[in-house]
Design a protein around this motif. Structure first.
Motif, PDB file in Angstrom:
ATOM      1  N   GLU A  97       0.715  -0.589   0.276  1.00  0.00           N
ATOM      2  CA  GLU A  97      -0.329  -0.152  -0.205  1.00  0.00           C
ATOM      3  C   GLU A  97       0.531   1.437   0.274  1.00  0.00           C
ATOM      4  N   GLY A  98       1.938   0.823   0.636  1.00  0.00           N
ATOM      5  CA  GLY A  98       2.917   2.376   0.215  1.00  0.00           C
ATOM      6  C   GLY A  98       4.017   2.224  -1.155  1.00  0.00           C
ATOM      7  N   SER A  99       3.682   1.310  -1.590  1.00  0.00           N
ATOM      8  CA  SER A  99       3.671   1.256  -3.150  1.00  0.00           C
ATOM      9  C   SER A  99       5.857   1.401  -2.918  1.00  0.00           C
ATOM     10  N   ASP A 100       6.558   0.963  -2.540  1.00  0.00           N
ATOM     11  CA  ASP A 100       7.942   1.151  -1.812  1.00  0.00           C
ATOM     12  C   ASP A 100       8.266  -0.649  -2.439  1.00  0.00           C
ATOM     13  N   LEU A 101       8.400  -1.463  -4.235  1.00  0.00           N
ATOM     14  CA  LEU A 101       8.821  -1.844  -4.512  1.00  0.00           C
ATOM     15  C   LEU A 101      10.577  -2.476  -3.663  1.00  0.00           C
ATOM     16  N   ILE A 102      11.153  -1.071  -4.320  1.00  0.00           N
ATOM     17  CA  ILE A 102      12.189  -1.914  -4.134  1.00  0.00           C
ATOM     18  C   ILE A 102      12.868  -2.873  -2.361  1.00  0.00           C
ATOM     19  N   ARG A 105      13.840  -6.149  -2.514  1.00  0.00           N
ATOM     20  CA  ARG A 105      15.025  -5.842  -1.503  1.00  0.00           C
ATOM     21  C   ARG A 105      15.587  -7.107  -0.336  1.00  0.00           C
ATOM     22  N   ARG A 106      14.334  -6.357   0.214  1.00  0.00           N
ATOM     23  CA  ARG A 106      13.846  -7.349   1.859  1.00  0.00           C
ATOM     24  C   ARG A 106      14.008  -9.331   1.368  1.00  0.00           C
ATOM     25  N   LEU A 107      13.077  -8.854   0.265  1.00  0.00           N
ATOM     26  CA  LEU A 107      12.962 -10.567   0.191  1.00  0.00           C
ATOM     27  C   LEU A 107      14.392 -11.012  -0.491  1.00  0.00           C
ATOM     28  N   LEU A 108      15.155 -10.365  -0.982  1.00  0.00           N
ATOM     29  CA  LEU A 108      16.501 -11.224  -1.776  1.00  0.00           C
ATOM     30  C   LEU A 108      16.754 -11.262  -0.172  1.00  0.00           C
ATOM     31  N   VAL A 109      16.903 -10.291   1.194  1.00  0.00           N
ATOM     32  CA  VAL A 109      17.892 -10.831   1.646  1.00  0.00           C
ATOM     33  C   VAL A 109      17.465 -11.981   2.693  1.00  0.00           C
ATOM     34  N   ILE A 110      16.365 -12.101   3.077  1.00  0.00           N
ATOM     35  CA  ILE A 110      15.055 -12.927   3.673  1.00  0.00           C
ATOM     36  C   ILE A 110      16.138 -14.445   3.440  1.00  0.00           C
ATOM     37  N   ALA A 111      15.995 -14.040   1.974  1.00  0.00           N
ATOM     38  CA  ALA A 111      16.108 -15.767   1.121  1.00  0.00           C
ATOM     39  C   ALA A 111      17.821 -16.082   1.580  1.00  0.00           C
ATOM     40  N   TYR A 112      18.363 -15.680   1.257  1.00  0.00           N
ATOM     41  CA  TYR A 112      19.927 -15.899   1.860  1.00  0.00           C
ATOM     42  C   TYR A 112      19.957 -16.152   3.239  1.00  0.00           C
ATOM     43  N   GLU A 113      18.939 -14.892   4.046  1.00  0.00           N
ATOM     44  CA  GLU A 113      19.417 -14.306   5.482  1.00  0.00           C
ATOM     45  C   GLU A 113      19.197 -16.810   6.424  1.00  0.00           C
ATOM     46  N   ASP A 114      17.057 -16.004   5.705  1.00  0.00           N
ATOM     47  CA  ASP A 114      17.010 -17.346   6.184  1.00  0.00           C
ATOM     48  C   ASP A 114      16.592 -18.877   5.565  1.00  0.00           C
ATOM     49  N   VAL A 115      16.459 -18.521   4.760  1.00  0.00           N
ATOM     50  CA  VAL A 115      16.415 -20.132   3.886  1.00  0.00           C
ATOM     51  C   VAL A 115      17.981 -20.163   3.429  1.00  0.00           C
TER      52      VAL A 115
END
Length: 426
Positions: free
Chosen positions: A271-276, A280-290
């Motif tokens: 809703e804040g329309s901040d895709l960047i 970026r957070r999802l990319l970090v999550i992939a390597y940090e948590d998965v």
């Protein structure tokens, strides 16, 4: 209709602390702060919380519950001259409250200017901020403020209480109008955000957008409510605590494998329309948590994110939903970066040692005479491209940084790791 240009939220601002809705942990009748104010003592306060939680309203209510003079300033517009003028006025009685909204925006000079008068007890300071005060307000100010109170997002019940009060209030609210609105529609209006100010102003917009029947009664319809609500909720400062809390909630929900919670926080962020920031957070999550538990998923995240960036919104939400759910349901492991952090910690402590001679660079004249690269065993010359030799400096020969988990793909990687270690005699 009266008060056409004055926001309903401003008109309905509580005049005393007994009229404050919500925030019972801060100003409820059983709190020390409530008793202090009722007994005539107002400590210097810093009110911290998201927009619409009632920080400014609480400051005005405190002033209305005392016999103190009240000066309200906003750091976005008040310069040194305005602050100085308020302090000079306060000196005349030494019985004043100076309220500074967005106090974190005061510059160093302005904050320093407040300190001396505050120390001398010339006035009581009430500051309000949407930012974490421990990050945004100078320590010298914080140390002289008696109480720091965090205001929480209002519950739906508290917001409904505000809306019903506004509908009944004949002097400041909408009570002089004949308004017909069902409880179910009020529930919808009250559930848009945890922001009391927005909810009241939304109600006002809806009333103005509604038609009257033949008897002159304003009839609020579901269609009008939905139209006015569209794109109304979940606005936030992308540099503020709310934004970072939503990103944190998203990551911790994915880490905890809670799909529904992750989708909730993702929706609020969208809703804040901040895709960047989301990507970026999802990319970090992939390597940090998965990580090593599902390396193939990590490899797929970047192409998915590139698809999101190319598509934009609203279509970008489709690949975002896929990768968010897959990250939630994937096996998890943080062993890779935790292992590296252990190694970095050793390096910072000076626990290093010389690179073994047989591993040293031998691509220069005279290397052989120095012993660099001598006796190196080239793994590709051996069966399965593996040969037993020392790689760590001798001081660290027995160190273990990596301890694999029995999670997903890492189980297989761990088996290879343990087998190789056993061949090395570790």
């Amino acid at each position: 209709m009266m008060f056409q240009n004055e926001p309903l939220s401003h008109r309905m601002r509580p005049k005393t602390i007994d009229e404050v809705v919500g925030q019972d942990e801060v100003i409820g009748p059983n709190t020390a702060l409530y008793r202090m104010i009722k007994n005539g003592h107002v400590p210097s306060l810093l009110l911290y919380g998201p927009p619409g939680t009632g920080k400014t309203s609480l400051a005005f209510a405190i002033a209305g519950s005392t016999k103190k003079d009240f000066y309200a300033l906003n750091a976005t517009t008040a310069g040194k001259k305005e602050i100085e003028s308020a302090i000079e006025e306060a000196k005349l009685t030494r019985n004043a409250i100076i309220f500074i909204d967005e106090i974190h925006l005061l510059n160093k000079t302005q904050q320093d200017f407040l300190l001396k008068s505050l120390e001398e007890g010339i006035f009581t300071l009430i500051g309000a901020t949407t930012e974490n005060p421990f990050h945004s307000v100078r320590g010298a100010i914080l140390s002289r403020i008696g109480q720091i109170k965090q205001l929480r997002t209002l519950s739906k019940g508290s917001i409904l209480k505000l809306l019903r009060r506004a509908l009944k209030d004949e002097s400041e609210g909408l009570g002089k109008l004949s308004i017909e609105v069902s409880d179910s529609l009020l529930e919808i209006i009250g559930g848009v955000t945890g922001d009391g100010r927005s909810a009241l102003n939304l109600l006002n917009d809806i009333v103005w957008a509604s038609d009257k029947n033949e008897e002159g009664i304003i009839q609020v319809s579901e269609e009008t409510v939905k139209e006015c609500i569209q794109n109304k909720g979940f606005n936030y400062d992308k540099k503020g605590d709310i934004f970072y809390n939503l990103l944190s909630g998203l990551q911790k929900s994915i880490r905890g494998s809670d799909v529904n919670a992750a989708l909730h926080y993702l929706a609020r962020l969208l809703e804040g329309s901040d895709l960047i920031s989301i990507c970026r957070r999802l990319l970090v999550i992939a390597y940090e948590d998965v990580g090593l538990a599902n390396p193939s998923l990590c490899a797929r995240i970047l192409p998915a994110i590139q698809s999101v960036e190319r598509l934009g919104l609203p279509e970008g939400r489709i690949p975002l939903s896929v990768i968010t759910i897959e990250l939630c349901l994937s096996p998890k492991s943080n062993t890779a970066y935790k292992s590296l952090d252990k190694a970095i910690n050793d390096v910072k402590k000076g626990r290093t040692g010389e690179v073994p001679k047989h591993l040293q660079d031998a691509h220069y004249k005279g290397a052989k005479e120095l012993g660099a690269g001598n006796d190196y065993l080239y793994p590709h010359d051996f069966p399965n491209s593996w040969v037993n030799q020392d790689y760590l400096p001798k001081e660290l020969r027995d160190v273990v940084y990596y301890e694999p988990k029995e999670a997903g793909e890492e189980r297989r990687l761990g088996q290879i790791y343990h087998k190789l270690n056993s061949l090395r005699g570790q």
